[in-house]
Design a protein around this motif. Structure first.
Motif, PDB file in Angstrom:
ATOM      1  N   LYS A 146      -3.376 -14.956  -1.687  1.00 45.75           N
ATOM      2  CA  LYS A 146      -2.869 -14.268  -2.873  1.00 45.75           C
ATOM      3  C   LYS A 146      -4.024 -13.597  -3.599  1.00 45.75           C
ATOM      4  O   LYS A 146      -5.076 -14.196  -3.797  1.00 45.75           O
ATOM      5  CB  LYS A 146      -2.163 -15.249  -3.816  1.00 45.75           C
ATOM      6  CG  LYS A 146      -1.064 -16.068  -3.146  1.00 45.75           C
ATOM      7  CD  LYS A 146       0.052 -15.195  -2.584  1.00 45.75           C
ATOM      8  CE  LYS A 146       1.157 -16.034  -1.950  1.00 45.75           C
ATOM      9  NZ  LYS A 146       2.237 -15.206  -1.375  1.00 45.75           N
ATOM     10  N   HIS A 157       5.454 -14.404  -9.420  1.00 45.56           N
ATOM     11  CA  HIS A 157       5.247 -13.182  -8.639  1.00 45.56           C
ATOM     12  C   HIS A 157       4.718 -13.496  -7.242  1.00 45.56           C
ATOM     13  O   HIS A 157       5.173 -12.916  -6.243  1.00 45.56           O
ATOM     14  CB  HIS A 157       4.256 -12.274  -9.383  1.00 45.56           C
ATOM     15  CG  HIS A 157       3.866 -11.035  -8.637  1.00 45.56           C
ATOM     16  ND1 HIS A 157       4.664  -9.901  -8.579  1.00 45.56           N
ATOM     17  CD2 HIS A 157       2.752 -10.748  -7.895  1.00 45.56           C
ATOM     18  CE1 HIS A 157       4.064  -8.981  -7.854  1.00 45.56           C
ATOM     19  NE2 HIS A 157       2.906  -9.464  -7.428  1.00 45.56           N
ATOM     20  N   ASN A 164       3.464  -1.431  -3.981  1.00 42.97           N
ATOM     21  CA  ASN A 164       4.836  -1.757  -4.377  1.00 42.97           C
ATOM     22  C   ASN A 164       4.877  -3.020  -5.256  1.00 42.97           C
ATOM     23  O   ASN A 164       5.618  -3.969  -4.991  1.00 42.97           O
ATOM     24  CB  ASN A 164       5.730  -1.935  -3.142  1.00 42.97           C
ATOM     25  CG  ASN A 164       7.209  -1.955  -3.513  1.00 42.97           C
ATOM     26  OD1 ASN A 164       7.615  -1.353  -4.505  1.00 42.97           O
ATOM     27  ND2 ASN A 164       8.009  -2.660  -2.725  1.00 42.97           N
ATOM     28  N   VAL A 165       4.066  -3.002  -6.314  1.00 43.31           N
ATOM     29  CA  VAL A 165       4.027  -4.116  -7.263  1.00 43.31           C
ATOM     30  C   VAL A 165       4.033  -3.559  -8.691  1.00 43.31           C
ATOM     31  O   VAL A 165       3.664  -2.405  -8.908  1.00 43.31           O
ATOM     32  CB  VAL A 165       2.769  -4.995  -7.066  1.00 43.31           C
ATOM     33  CG1 VAL A 165       2.825  -5.729  -5.732  1.00 43.31           C
ATOM     34  CG2 VAL A 165       1.482  -4.178  -7.195  1.00 43.31           C
ATOM     35  N   GLU A 212       6.755 -14.260  -3.897  1.00 43.38           N
ATOM     36  CA  GLU A 212       7.342 -13.212  -3.058  1.00 43.38           C
ATOM     37  C   GLU A 212       6.351 -12.118  -2.668  1.00 43.38           C
ATOM     38  O   GLU A 212       6.632 -11.318  -1.768  1.00 43.38           O
ATOM     39  CB  GLU A 212       8.528 -12.567  -3.781  1.00 43.38           C
ATOM     40  CG  GLU A 212       9.668 -13.540  -4.083  1.00 43.38           C
ATOM     41  CD  GLU A 212      10.818 -12.849  -4.779  1.00 43.38           C
ATOM     42  OE1 GLU A 212      10.796 -11.609  -4.892  1.00 43.38           O
ATOM     43  OE2 GLU A 212      11.743 -13.562  -5.229  1.00 43.38           O
ATOM     44  N   HIS A 213       5.179 -12.077  -3.337  1.00 43.65           N
ATOM     45  CA  HIS A 213       4.205 -11.010  -3.077  1.00 43.65           C
ATOM     46  C   HIS A 213       2.824 -11.616  -2.854  1.00 43.65           C
ATOM     47  O   HIS A 213       2.490 -12.649  -3.433  1.00 43.65           O
ATOM     48  CB  HIS A 213       4.136 -10.029  -4.260  1.00 43.65           C
ATOM     49  CG  HIS A 213       5.457  -9.414  -4.612  1.00 43.65           C
ATOM     50  ND1 HIS A 213       5.937  -8.276  -4.008  1.00 43.65           N
ATOM     51  CD2 HIS A 213       6.401  -9.790  -5.510  1.00 43.65           C
ATOM     52  CE1 HIS A 213       7.123  -7.968  -4.530  1.00 43.65           C
ATOM     53  NE2 HIS A 213       7.419  -8.874  -5.437  1.00 43.65           N
ATOM     54  N   ALA A 251      -0.114   0.823  -7.851  1.00 39.83           N
ATOM     55  CA  ALA A 251       1.127   0.049  -7.957  1.00 39.83           C
ATOM     56  C   ALA A 251       2.165   0.568  -6.975  1.00 39.83           C
ATOM     57  O   ALA A 251       2.888  -0.217  -6.334  1.00 39.83           O
ATOM     58  CB  ALA A 251       1.667   0.122  -9.391  1.00 39.83           C
ATOM     59  N   ALA A 253      -1.068  -8.778  -6.650  1.00 38.05           N
ATOM     60  CA  ALA A 253      -0.684  -8.463  -8.029  1.00 38.05           C
ATOM     61  C   ALA A 253      -1.727  -7.509  -8.596  1.00 38.05           C
ATOM     62  O   ALA A 253      -2.862  -7.431  -8.103  1.00 38.05           O
ATOM     63  CB  ALA A 253      -0.595  -9.731  -8.868  1.00 38.05           C
TER      64      ALA A 253
END
Length: 300
Positions: free
Chosen positions: A4, A89, A29-30, A92-93, A25, A96
């Motif tokens: 992460k 967050h 795609n965040v 799922e990702h 972003a 960030a």
């Protein structure tokens, strides 16, 4: 290496953080975590250069316009709120994105906020009396002598911050800076810190142009609407302070605009002084998007 990653985009005001961060972003795609302490408040959109409706359509912005002007908020509260948001967050990702120029807010998320002592009542009373008797300028000179490192970065017109730093000095016998240098807190994610900068003349021209644009967008009307609340800490901010002085009759409108430009340039220098102390910061020109993406890829 942790899977992460939090990418932090920072740099002086008006350098071009918003444009680049929106592009990043969209690339990853965040959403964008806002790290500008004044953009957290509603009703100050023009004077804080908050994301426009168009910019919000291009990328989702978190932590903007979430507070009322009278709400109390701090770097430590921001730290906890952002860490809580990131924990959800990252379910799922893997990536960030945080962007802004508020030095202590960024430090709080990246390093943790320091355990600064609570000031005793006798110290608080003593400093309050000294402020009334000696004035802010004399206290700034004392801070320069007792804690020259913090003196370089503190807002010397922000009475509360100058007095608080001196309260720490007198109560503990140590500098305020020493409490800002505690061991970094471990984070459950990897950090990539990207600083944006431009040649000084280029940056200053952008700052001057931004102030002119704010005036065209209606900063005077926004400030007049906020004038009755001018004592609130949220409004102790470059842009509003100068407009309030104009409305008080202290300066002409032209003088207020020039002061606004000069004070914004001064703040930009302070931001750069602060961020350049961070050895983990990698510096780029805001237009070097491909180089920045390549650097991010090499770090992930």
């Amino acid at each position: 290496m942790n899977t992460k990653t939090l990418i932090v985009i920072t740099g002086p005001t008006a350098v071009g953080k918003t444009k680049l961060t929106i592009e990043l972003a969209r690339h990853f795609n965040v959403p964008i975590i806002n790290a500008d302490s004044r953009q957290l408040f509603r009703g100050m959109e023009i004077g804080t250069a908050a994301p426009t409706d168009k910019e919000r359509q291009q990328a989702r912005h978190e932590f903007t316009g979430m507070l009322n002007l009278e709400d109390y908020y701090s770097a430590s509260m921001f730290e906890q709120d952002v860490l809580s948001w990131l924990s959800q967050h990252f379910k799922e990702h893997d990536i960030a994105l945080m962007s802004g120029g508020s030095m202590m807010y960024i430090d709080a998320v990246c390093n943790g906020i320091d355990d600064i002592p609570t000031i005793r009542d006798d110290i608080r009373t003593m400093m309050k009396q000294r402020l009334q008797k000696e004035g802010l300028e004399a206290l700034c000179e004392e801070l320069k002598r007792l804690d020259p490192e913090h003196y370089e970065v503190v807002d010397k017109k922000n009475t509360r911050r100058v007095v608080h730093a001196l309260e720490i000095c007198h109560q503990t016998g140590n500098t305020y800076t020493s409490f800002r240098k505690q061991q970094k807190k471990e984070r459950p994610f990897h950090l990539i810190k990207i600083g944006l900068n431009r040649p000084r003349e280029e940056l200053y021209e952008r700052i001057n142009q931004r102030v002119d644009n704010m005036m065209e967008q209606g900063l005077e009307a926004e400030a007049r609407k906020l004038y009755p609340q001018r004592q609130l800490n949220a409004l102790n901010t470059v842009g509003y302070k100068e407009m309030f002085a104009y409305m008080d009759g202290t300066w002409t409108l032209e003088e207020a605009i020039e002061r606004m430009k000069g004070n914004t340039r001064r703040y930009a220098r302070k931001q750069l002084t602060w961020f350049k102390r961070d050895k983990d910061m990698k510096w780029f020109h805001p237009d070097d998007k491909e180089q920045i993406l390549n650097y991010i890829s090499s770090c992930i």
